[in-house]
Each structure stands twice: as C-alpha cells, then as structure tokens.
Design an enzyme around this catalytic site. Structure first.
Site, PDB file in Angstrom:
ATOM      1  N   TYR A 142     -16.527-159.926  69.011  1.00  0.00           N
ATOM      2  CA  TYR A 142     -17.716-160.351  68.220  1.00  0.00           C
ATOM      3  C   TYR A 142     -18.788-160.938  69.026  1.00  0.00           C
ATOM      4  CZ  TYR A 142     -14.540-159.440  64.054  1.00  0.00           C
ATOM      5  OH  TYR A 142     -13.767-159.021  63.196  1.00  0.00           O
ATOM      6  N   LYS A 189      -2.439-158.347  71.780  1.00  0.00           N
ATOM      7  CA  LYS A 189      -1.725-156.832  72.012  1.00  0.00           C
ATOM      8  C   LYS A 189      -1.715-156.545  73.558  1.00  0.00           C
ATOM      9  CE  LYS A 189      -1.486-152.626  70.247  1.00  0.00           C
ATOM     10  NZ  LYS A 189      -0.103-152.116  69.589  1.00  0.00           N
ATOM     11  N   ASP A 221      -0.050-155.087  65.758  1.00  0.00           N
ATOM     12  CA  ASP A 221       0.617-153.993  64.492  1.00  0.00           C
ATOM     13  C   ASP A 221       1.819-154.584  63.959  1.00  0.00           C
ATOM     14  OD1 ASP A 221       1.757-153.934  67.388  1.00  0.00           O
ATOM     15  OD2 ASP A 221       1.570-151.866  67.169  1.00  0.00           O
ATOM     16  N   ASP A 245      -9.407-162.431  62.319  1.00  0.00           N
ATOM     17  CA  ASP A 245     -10.389-161.745  61.187  1.00  0.00           C
ATOM     18  C   ASP A 245      -9.308-161.089  60.210  1.00  0.00           C
ATOM     19  OD1 ASP A 245     -12.314-161.454  59.449  1.00  0.00           O
ATOM     20  OD2 ASP A 245     -13.678-160.462  60.887  1.00  0.00           O
ATOM     21  N   ASP A 249      -7.303-162.074  56.387  1.00  0.00           N
ATOM     22  CA  ASP A 249      -7.676-161.718  55.169  1.00  0.00           C
ATOM     23  C   ASP A 249      -6.393-160.857  54.297  1.00  0.00           C
ATOM     24  OD1 ASP A 249     -10.461-162.447  55.044  1.00  0.00           O
ATOM     25  OD2 ASP A 249     -11.138-160.328  55.535  1.00  0.00           O
TER      26      ASP A 249
END
Length: 371
Positions: A142, A189, A221, A245, A249
């Site tokens: 970001y 990851k 994942d 993020d 959620d």
C-alpha cells in the site's frame, strides 16, 4: 482523568455513529468523574469537498496534540467509481497513519452468542472464537512505489518491508499473546514472496524472547480457509498490511454484521479508534446505521487510557442491548431501532438508569428509555 480527543466524523454514516460514541463517552465521564474534551477535524470525501485535500494540515496538527482519535468512516461513490480521480478519500487515512506512525492495527473478533444465527458459520463452529488480528499498517504494497506506463497498459506496486518495521509490530503481537492464550500465528506467503520470507525470519528470531508463546506459521491462502473451517484455533494473528486488510474483513463476517466490530490503530505518535465498516453512503442521514462498532471502538479507547472498568461497562451495555433485542436494521430488518436510540440506550445503561422493566414501545418511539 482529563483526555483530549480528536473526532474525525468522516463520510457517509461516520458522523452518525461517532455522535453516539461521544454520547457514551459523556455518560462514562459523568458516571466516573472524568473529563473528555473534543476537537473536530476533516478527512476523506468531506475534506476533499471542503478543502480539495483528503487530509488538511489542520487535522494532522489536531491529532498530533491529542490523546486519542475517534474516527468514523471514509469513502464516497463519486470517488470510488471514478478511476481518474487524482485525490481520493482513502489517501487521507493512509496519510494520517503515516503522519502519526500508526503502524499496528488491532482488530478483535468475538462473536456475540445472541447473534450466532446471523453468522454464515454454524453455531457449533463459533464456540470459543475469540482472537485478535495484528495487521502491520504503514508498510508493504500500500505504501510502496507505484508506477503506470505511458501507454497505460503496464502497472506495478512495490511491496517493501524492513526488519525494524516487522520487529516493532511483532513485539506487540507477542506481548498480546502473553496476556491471552499464549498462541501466535504468523500469516504470510513465504513460499512465493521475498517480503514474506523476511517476515518469517524476523518472527523466528524473536521467538526465544517469548518462550511462553507457541508460534504457528500459515500461508495466507490456508489461513483464509482456516478462519472459516476452525476459527477457534486462533488467538493472536500477526500479518502484513494487505493480507491483514483482507483477512480481517473476512473474519468480521463471522460475527454476523460488519457493524459490530471495532478496531484500534496504535504506534509511536498516537492512537486512532474506528469501526471497521465502511462509510455506507446509502444509509447516511437515515438514522439506521449500527453504532456498536464505533461504541466498541470507544471501549478500546478507554482501555488504551487505562480505564478498564469503564471499558468493561461499555461492553456490558452493548451485550445487554443485543441480548434483549435492541438492535439496528442490519441485524433485524423488521424489528429494529434507530442509531440514535441505541446510542441513548447504551448511555443510559452506562449510567445505571435502566430499571429491570422496559417499555419497548417508548424506546421505539424515541421517547424516554425509562418506563
């Protein structure tokens, strides 16, 4: 205790829900003899419309001189749906995080028993679910360099992390785990990304300093699946910015409503408290938004101030409203109460004004909550 609080109402339903949090804070102040003073700042679409800037310097200055920030929401369709917009509401939030060095976002996920029926998970899978997500907030993709080729056909976003950025939030996550069930899960990851391999190396290097904490490592994942299959296995989840993020959620849906979950962003230069829901512009001004995420964020603020008994009182009041069916439209589309009504009811509960009997009709008609 006297604390200076900056209120940034923001966009959409932000002003409505933050107003109820102020109401609850005022009730706490009266009940416990504290003093909270408020200053108001602009950010987001509201700030762009008024000043052309998503985060005016005046707001940053207010925040730097405050004890905490209470934030509503950011975002508006006229910017969300315009890919050519040069200034966007979200830029204000990113800039504020960077300006105040708010590098750690903390999201508790604790389903309410009274709302198990709203969760997409079976009730048996919700038993014992109580975990925190520690999301790194000022690094990663970001904040990395972004580029777009002249012909507009090639784009890139750099994901960059340093060991020091990882260490500072990892220490917070380890310390939180020590106060809970002593389990930390790093989500990365590392089988693909070099930044994730750095995360894993840094966290492994810190393990020896926290011998009482068990550390697990999950690829993102797999973590996304485990949050649905067996969420009760988690205690403290630590992860980088973008993964956090997305996963936070996803985790919020477990509770049955986005309107219920609070968050805190902390770091070197301040502390910001906000509900995780968006600006929900479709509901703006209708007095139907759920204020509980904002009110529970206020409880996190009280904990931050060291006012743990006061925070517990707010959470108990919230739980009472849910258990007794005093809920907003997102929870019960038929038998619901107004945003302001829920705020008033929780404020009354905080001040011990609610007797054993209630008149729901009076509450629904926005009359006194007392019989």
């Amino acid at each position: 205790m006297h604390k200076k609080i900056v209120v940034i109402p923001g966009d959409g339903i932000g002003p409505e829900v933050t107003q109820q949090s102020i109401r609850v804070l005022d009730a706490i102040a009266l009940q416990y003899g504290h003093k909270f003073t408020y200053s108001f700042g602009l950010m987001g679409a509201d700030a762009i419309d008024r000043t052309g800037n998503a985060l005016p310097d005046e707001t940053i200055e207010l925040c730097l001189n405050s004890d905490a920030i209470l934030f509503g929401a950011v975002g508006h369709p006229k910017y969300d749906n315009d890919p050519t917009a040069k200034v966007r509401p979200e830029q204000g939030l990113l800039k504020l995080r960077k300006s105040l060095q708010l590098f750690a976002n903390i999201r508790p996920v604790v389903p309410f028993t009274a709302l198990h029926h709203l969760s997409p998970l079976k009730s048996k899978n919700l038993e014992g679910v109580d975990f925190l997500i520690y999301r790194e907030l000022t690094g990663g993709i970001y904040f990395g360099n972004k580029s777009l080729s002249e012909d507009g056909n090639t784009a890139s976003d750099d994901c960059i992390y340093t060991s020091s950025e990882i260490e500072r939030i990892a220490h917070l996550a380890f310390q939180a785990a020590q106060q809970r069930r002593k389990k930390l899960t790093l989500v990365d990851k590392a089988n693909v990304l070099e930044t994730s391999r750095l995360w894993r190396r840094v966290v492994k290097s810190l393990e020896a300093g926290y011998p009482d904490v068990t550390v697990d490592y999950l690829f993102v994942d797999n973590a996304a699946m485990q949050l649905i299959i067996n969420p009760s296995q988690f205690d403290v989840i630590l992860t980088e910015n973008m993964f956090g993020d997305i996963l936070s959620d996803e985790a919020s849906v477990i509770t049955g409503s986005l309107g219920l979950l609070p968050s805190a962003s902390i770091g070197n230069g301040g502390a910001l408290f906000e509900p995780i829901h968006g600006s929900y512009p479709q509901a703006a001004g209708k007095d139907i938004a759920n204020p509980l995420g904002s009110i529970l964020s206020t409880a996190m603020m009280l904990d931050h101030f060291g006012l743990n008994a006061e925070a517990a009182r707010v959470r108990a009041a919230v739980q009472w409203t849910l258990e007794n069916g005093f809920v907003t439209k997102d929870i019960d589309p038929v038998n619901f109460y107004f945003t302001s009504t829920i705020g008033e009811l929780i404020s009354d509960l905080v001040q011990d004004k609610i007797p054993s009997g209630l008149n729901p009709e009076n509450i629904q008609l926005r009359k006194s909550t007392i019989i």
